[in-house]
Design an enzyme around this catalytic site. Structure first.
Site, short mmCIF file in Angstrom:
data_model
loop_
_atom_site.label_atom_id
_atom_site.label_comp_id
_atom_site.label_asym_id
_atom_site.label_seq_id
_atom_site.Cartn_x
_atom_site.Cartn_y
_atom_site.Cartn_z
N LYS A 176 0.84 -1.21 0.00
CA LYS A 176 0.00 0.00 0.00
C LYS A 176 0.88 1.27 0.00
O LYS A 176 0.64 2.18 -0.77
CB LYS A 176 -0.92 0.02 1.23
CG LYS A 176 -1.84 -1.18 1.36
CD LYS A 176 -2.78 -1.05 2.56
CE LYS A 176 -2.10 -1.05 3.92
NZ LYS A 176 -1.44 -2.33 4.27
N ARG B 138 -9.59 0.68 8.87
CA ARG B 138 -9.14 -0.67 9.18
C ARG B 138 -10.19 -1.47 9.94
O ARG B 138 -9.96 -2.64 10.24
CB ARG B 138 -7.90 -0.59 10.06
CG ARG B 138 -6.57 -0.81 9.32
CD ARG B 138 -5.47 -0.65 10.34
NE ARG B 138 -4.22 -1.24 10.05
CZ ARG B 138 -3.19 -0.60 9.51
NH1 ARG B 138 -3.31 0.64 9.09
NH2 ARG B 138 -2.03 -1.21 9.39
N ARG C 68 11.85 -4.50 4.81
CA ARG C 68 11.67 -3.15 4.28
C ARG C 68 12.31 -2.08 5.17
O ARG C 68 12.47 -2.28 6.38
CB ARG C 68 10.19 -2.86 4.04
CG ARG C 68 9.34 -2.78 5.27
CD ARG C 68 7.87 -2.70 4.88
NE ARG C 68 7.02 -2.62 6.06
CZ ARG C 68 5.70 -2.56 6.01
NH1 ARG C 68 5.07 -2.59 4.84
NH2 ARG C 68 5.00 -2.48 7.13
N ARG D 36 11.18 0.14 10.81
CA ARG D 36 10.12 0.27 11.80
C ARG D 36 10.32 -0.76 12.91
O ARG D 36 10.62 -1.92 12.62
CB ARG D 36 8.76 0.05 11.14
CG ARG D 36 8.33 1.23 10.32
CD ARG D 36 7.13 0.92 9.47
NE ARG D 36 6.06 0.23 10.17
CZ ARG D 36 4.88 -0.02 9.62
NH1 ARG D 36 4.64 0.38 8.38
NH2 ARG D 36 3.95 -0.66 10.28
N ARG E 143 -0.43 -8.53 13.38
CA ARG E 143 -1.00 -7.56 12.44
C ARG E 143 -1.81 -8.27 11.35
O ARG E 143 -2.84 -7.76 10.90
CB ARG E 143 0.12 -6.70 11.85
CG ARG E 143 0.63 -5.70 12.89
CD ARG E 143 2.04 -5.21 12.61
NE ARG E 143 2.15 -4.44 11.41
CZ ARG E 143 3.31 -4.21 10.77
NH1 ARG E 143 4.43 -4.71 11.24
NH2 ARG E 143 3.32 -3.49 9.69
P1 AMP Z 1 0.84 0.77 9.17
O1 AMP Z 1 2.00 1.70 8.98
O2 AMP Z 1 -0.34 1.10 8.31
O3 AMP Z 1 1.25 -0.68 9.06
O4 AMP Z 1 0.34 0.96 10.68
C1 AMP Z 1 1.20 0.71 11.77
C2 AMP Z 1 0.38 0.53 13.02
O5 AMP Z 1 -0.33 1.74 13.30
C3 AMP Z 1 -0.68 -0.55 12.96
O6 AMP Z 1 -0.16 -1.84 13.24
C4 AMP Z 1 -1.66 -0.06 14.04
O7 AMP Z 1 -1.16 -0.33 15.33
C5 AMP Z 1 -1.61 1.45 13.84
N1 AMP Z 1 -2.63 1.92 12.85
C6 AMP Z 1 -2.39 2.50 11.65
N2 AMP Z 1 -3.53 2.81 11.03
C7 AMP Z 1 -4.53 2.40 11.85
C8 AMP Z 1 -5.95 2.43 11.79
N3 AMP Z 1 -6.60 2.94 10.71
N4 AMP Z 1 -6.65 1.93 12.83
C9 AMP Z 1 -6.03 1.43 13.92
N5 AMP Z 1 -4.69 1.35 14.06
C10 AMP Z 1 -3.94 1.85 13.04
#
Ligand code: AMP
Length: 216
Positions: free
Chosen positions: A13, A88, A127, A161, A172
């Protein structure tokens, strides 16, 4: 134009959202990036989100919808946005519908990046990003042209990260299947769900997305 990229962690994404931003001037709204900034700045939201993110769980719907609603009000979003990592949950999807109606905006398409769980651990754990400009790379699948030098800005510091570990990816992925995948029928019912093959090479996925955009 408002697009949602929907897919499991590691589906690509962020990579595709960056490309759409560069090519079409749409703004990438990555809720994960916003939360990571909040954590590093030590804001109230960051303090609440830190432990949740480290476990690989989801941050509360109220916090997330508040962040997105505020961000959509910024002037740079008027040209269009790509939602990367939001919504999400079904509650977030419903909140998005009502906030877009209030803001007189509308959702054009939801693009599902279909992947097979077996490749995601390798994708996520390999990554990294340029610490200066945020460009994304991968140890195996997307190396900079010159090792140790960012293609985009020439920077030579990179970061990974803290939640991109094999253990956290499992949690996740569970969150994705239990809480996010139910959004697929939700958007299908609205007639705006499109799909691309997230297992294909990065360039090929970009071509598939570009082909879809021609009809939106
Ligand atoms: P990402 O960078 O999109 O993988 O997000 C990293 C982390 O941020 C996720 O594993 C969640 O803990 C939190 N997170 C990001 N976006 C959301 C969302 N829309 N709802 C809830 N938690 C989120």
């Amino acid at each position: 134009m408002i697009l949602i990229l929907l897919g499991a962690p590691g589906a690509g994404k962020g990579t595709q959202a960056q490309r759409l931003q560069d090519k079409h001037g749409l703004i990438q709204l990555s809720t994960g990036d916003m939360l990571r900034s909040a954590v590093s700045e030590g804001t109230e939201i960051g303090l609440k989100a830190k432990a949740v993110m480290e476990r690989g769980d989801l941050v509360s719907d109220d916090i997330m919808t508040g962040i997105i609603s505020d961000r959509l009000d910024q002037p740079d979003c008027t040209n269009g946005v790509i939602l990367d990592g939001f919504p999400r949950t079904e509650a977030q999807a419903e909140a998005l519908d009502s906030m877009l109606a209030d803001k007189k905006m509308s959702l054009n398409a939801v693009i599902e990046m279909k992947t097979d769980d077996t490749v995601l651990v390798e994708r996520v754990t390999g990554r990294y990003t340029c610490a200066n400009c945020g460009a994304g790379y991968h140890d195996k699948f997307l190396k900079p042209a010159e090792e140790g030098v960012c293609d985009k800005c020439g920077g030579n510091e990179f970061s990974r990260r803290s939640d991109d570990t094999a253990e956290t990816v499992t949690t996740r992925l569970q969150s994705y299947h239990n809480q996010t995948a139910p959004l697929l029928p939700y958007y299908k019912g609205k007639g705006i769900l499109k799909q691309v093959d997230g297992m294909a090479e990065i360039e090929e996925v970009t071509l598939q997305i570009e082909a879809l955009l021609k009809n939106i």
